[in-house]
Each structure stands twice: as structure tokens, then as C-alpha cells.
Design a protein around this motif. Sequence first.
Motif, PDB file in Angstrom:
ATOM      1  N   LEU A 135      -8.248   8.659  -7.595  1.00  0.00           N
ATOM      2  CA  LEU A 135      -7.395   8.415  -8.759  1.00  0.00           C
ATOM      3  C   LEU A 135      -5.916   8.727  -8.530  1.00  0.00           C
ATOM      4  CD1 LEU A 135      -9.641   9.352 -11.797  1.00  0.00           C
ATOM      5  CD2 LEU A 135      -8.917   7.103 -11.035  1.00  0.00           C
ATOM      6  N   PRO A 136      -5.551   9.850  -7.891  1.00  0.00           N
ATOM      7  CA  PRO A 136      -4.111  10.061  -7.639  1.00  0.00           C
ATOM      8  C   PRO A 136      -3.506   8.966  -6.757  1.00  0.00           C
ATOM      9  CG  PRO A 136      -5.320  12.109  -7.377  1.00  0.00           C
ATOM     10  CD  PRO A 136      -6.338  11.027  -7.524  1.00  0.00           C
ATOM     11  N   SER A 137      -4.241   8.524  -5.759  1.00  0.00           N
ATOM     12  CA  SER A 137      -3.745   7.451  -4.897  1.00  0.00           C
ATOM     13  C   SER A 137      -3.585   6.164  -5.689  1.00  0.00           C
ATOM     14  CB  SER A 137      -4.695   7.223  -3.732  1.00  0.00           C
ATOM     15  OG  SER A 137      -4.764   8.374  -2.931  1.00  0.00           O
ATOM     16  N   LEU A 138      -4.507   5.907  -6.600  1.00  0.00           N
ATOM     17  CA  LEU A 138      -4.430   4.712  -7.427  1.00  0.00           C
ATOM     18  C   LEU A 138      -3.202   4.760  -8.337  1.00  0.00           C
ATOM     19  CD1 LEU A 138      -5.737   2.056  -8.302  1.00  0.00           C
ATOM     20  CD2 LEU A 138      -7.059   3.355  -9.974  1.00  0.00           C
ATOM     21  N   LYS A 139      -2.905   5.927  -8.901  1.00  0.00           N
ATOM     22  CA  LYS A 139      -1.731   6.081  -9.766  1.00  0.00           C
ATOM     23  C   LYS A 139      -0.450   5.844  -8.969  1.00  0.00           C
ATOM     24  CE  LYS A 139       0.566   7.352 -13.448  1.00  0.00           C
ATOM     25  NZ  LYS A 139       0.795   6.430 -14.526  1.00  0.00           N
ATOM     26  N   THR A 140      -0.368   6.416  -7.769  1.00  0.00           N
ATOM     27  CA  THR A 140       0.803   6.211  -6.912  1.00  0.00           C
ATOM     28  C   THR A 140       0.955   4.741  -6.546  1.00  0.00           C
ATOM     29  OG1 THR A 140       0.543   8.434  -6.011  1.00  0.00           O
ATOM     30  CG2 THR A 140       1.891   6.911  -4.744  1.00  0.00           C
ATOM     31  N   PHE A 141      -0.155   4.090  -6.244  1.00  0.00           N
ATOM     32  CA  PHE A 141      -0.130   2.670  -5.909  1.00  0.00           C
ATOM     33  C   PHE A 141       0.364   1.848  -7.098  1.00  0.00           C
ATOM     34  CE2 PHE A 141      -2.352  -1.448  -5.918  1.00  0.00           C
ATOM     35  CZ  PHE A 141      -1.835  -1.995  -4.753  1.00  0.00           C
ATOM     36  N   THR A 142      -0.103   2.182  -8.300  1.00  0.00           N
ATOM     37  CA  THR A 142       0.303   1.459  -9.511  1.00  0.00           C
ATOM     38  C   THR A 142       1.806   1.608  -9.752  1.00  0.00           C
ATOM     39  OG1 THR A 142      -1.871   1.844 -10.464  1.00  0.00           O
ATOM     40  CG2 THR A 142      -0.138   1.212 -11.982  1.00  0.00           C
ATOM     41  N   VAL A 143       2.321   2.836  -9.593  1.00  0.00           N
ATOM     42  CA  VAL A 143       3.758   3.081  -9.777  1.00  0.00           C
ATOM     43  C   VAL A 143       4.558   2.295  -8.746  1.00  0.00           C
ATOM     44  CG1 VAL A 143       5.560   4.846  -9.584  1.00  0.00           C
ATOM     45  CG2 VAL A 143       3.482   5.329 -10.880  1.00  0.00           C
ATOM     46  N   SER A 144       4.116   2.342  -7.509  1.00  0.00           N
ATOM     47  CA  SER A 144       4.801   1.619  -6.434  1.00  0.00           C
ATOM     48  C   SER A 144       4.843   0.117  -6.716  1.00  0.00           C
ATOM     49  CB  SER A 144       4.103   1.894  -5.102  1.00  0.00           C
ATOM     50  OG  SER A 144       4.704   1.179  -4.074  1.00  0.00           O
ATOM     51  N   MET A 145       3.758  -0.437  -7.204  1.00  0.00           N
ATOM     52  CA  MET A 145       3.724  -1.865  -7.542  1.00  0.00           C
ATOM     53  C   MET A 145       4.677  -2.184  -8.694  1.00  0.00           C
ATOM     54  SD  MET A 145       1.876  -3.424  -5.406  1.00  0.00           S
ATOM     55  CE  MET A 145       1.850  -4.991  -6.222  1.00  0.00           C
ATOM     56  N   ARG A 146       4.756  -1.293  -9.696  1.00  0.00           N
ATOM     57  CA  ARG A 146       5.657  -1.513 -10.832  1.00  0.00           C
ATOM     58  C   ARG A 146       7.111  -1.535 -10.352  1.00  0.00           C
ATOM     59  NH1 ARG A 146       4.531   2.805 -14.116  1.00  0.00           N
ATOM     60  NH2 ARG A 146       6.418   3.951 -13.645  1.00  0.00           N
ATOM     61  N   VAL A 147       7.470  -0.582  -9.485  1.00  0.00           N
ATOM     62  CA  VAL A 147       8.831  -0.519  -8.958  1.00  0.00           C
ATOM     63  C   VAL A 147       9.136  -1.766  -8.133  1.00  0.00           C
ATOM     64  CG1 VAL A 147      10.378   0.752  -7.419  1.00  0.00           C
ATOM     65  CG2 VAL A 147       8.890   2.003  -8.990  1.00  0.00           C
ATOM     66  N   ASP A 148       8.215  -2.138  -7.250  1.00  0.00           N
ATOM     67  CA  ASP A 148       8.416  -3.328  -6.410  1.00  0.00           C
ATOM     68  C   ASP A 148       8.600  -4.583  -7.254  1.00  0.00           C
ATOM     69  OD1 ASP A 148       8.207  -1.751  -4.179  1.00  0.00           O
ATOM     70  OD2 ASP A 148       6.196  -2.403  -3.638  1.00  0.00           O
ATOM     71  N   ASN A 149       7.820  -4.714  -8.324  1.00  0.00           N
ATOM     72  CA  ASN A 149       7.941  -5.885  -9.202  1.00  0.00           C
ATOM     73  C   ASN A 149       9.309  -5.941  -9.874  1.00  0.00           C
ATOM     74  OD1 ASN A 149       5.383  -6.819  -8.594  1.00  0.00           O
ATOM     75  ND2 ASN A 149       4.431  -5.879 -10.371  1.00  0.00           N
ATOM     76  N   GLU A 150       9.783  -4.794 -10.393  1.00  0.00           N
ATOM     77  CA  GLU A 150      11.088  -4.764 -11.066  1.00  0.00           C
ATOM     78  C   GLU A 150      12.212  -5.081 -10.087  1.00  0.00           C
ATOM     79  OE1 GLU A 150      11.834  -4.562 -14.204  1.00  0.00           O
ATOM     80  OE2 GLU A 150       9.935  -3.917 -15.064  1.00  0.00           O
TER      81      GLU A 150
END
Length: 198
Positions: A40-55
Amino acid sequence: MKEDIVSMCIKTLKKKQRAFTMVELLVGIAIVAILAAVALPSLKTFTVSMRVDNEISELHRLLLIARNTSVNSGQDVVVCPIVNGSCTDDWSQEVSVFIDFNQNNDFDIADDEIIRVKSAISSSNDQFQYSNGAFLTYNSLGNLPINNNESTFSYCPYGYTDASRGIIVAVSGRAYISEDSDGDGVDEDRNNVNITCP
């Protein structure tokens, strides 16, 4: 002989119908819980990273469109967040690209033409900043005005400062996405300064 075969089949069926014991079930649940706690922590970090990359990718495309429009139209093109009809320095809002026919670096409904709009950032806690204030202007050659220096857009996700990324806009008008050039896990600008949101 037939009775032996029938009894063997019955014994085999009985063995296949055996259920989990309580201990086996608890061990299985414990394994799933441990795997979830690790993942779960890795998934949260991955989700944040994807949000930043998209923006960052969306803003980069917007800057490319703005620069191309300025060259093709031979007019000044402004990139800014428009609130109540005026450019503002709140970059978390919708960001617009418009042809600035009257060259006042502000959006005038009667005179200027909207080219593209980028939606507001998806997370209200994240920070999205531009080092030169309320607007970015491309002149008719696709460059920044003479009095501008290299400028930086910074996107910093709340609680994940190491995932911050940016776009550096050179005086020539070219936009560069930040990279982790020194391998420390944090993106830097072209002068090897970490991307931050003060």
C-alpha cells in the motif's frame, strides 16, 4: 472388483471435499495482510508520482501550443490562470492560453482569443507555482520578452516533496521538463537546483 473401484472413488471424493482448517485460514489471512501492508505505501507513492507526471505533461503540452501559436500567428501569446477575467498568480486554477492582440498581458474578452484551457489541478493540497508571477508571454518569435529571465513552473505534491517536478522555460521559449540529474531521487532544474515550492 466393482465394489473396490466404487469404494476407491468414494474415498477420493471425500478427500477432495476437505475444507480449510481454522489455522490454515488464519495463516492465509496473515499473509494477505502482510503483503497489503508492504504494497500500500508503494501504491500511494506510485499514485502521487502519476498525478505529478500528468500535471507536468499537460502543462508542457500547453506551453508547446502557446509557443507554436505565437510563431504561427505572429502575435504575443499569454499563458496564465484567469480568475474573474484577469490573470492571477494562483496557478492551481484553470490555466489559459490566449492571443494577446492588445499586448497588455491580461485577458480582454472583447479583444483577445482563447486558444486552449488546462483544467485546475486535481488535488487541492498540492502546490503549483510559477517563478515569474501571474503570466508567461511568448512574443511573435516564440521567445520570452527581452526583460524576462529563465523561469520555472514547480508542482509539489502535498506530503511528497521528493516527488516534486517542474518545467523550466528558457529565454528562447523552449520548455524543459525537470530531471533527476544527480541520481538522488529528486528532480532538479538545469542549474542542478532541486525543484521546490517555497
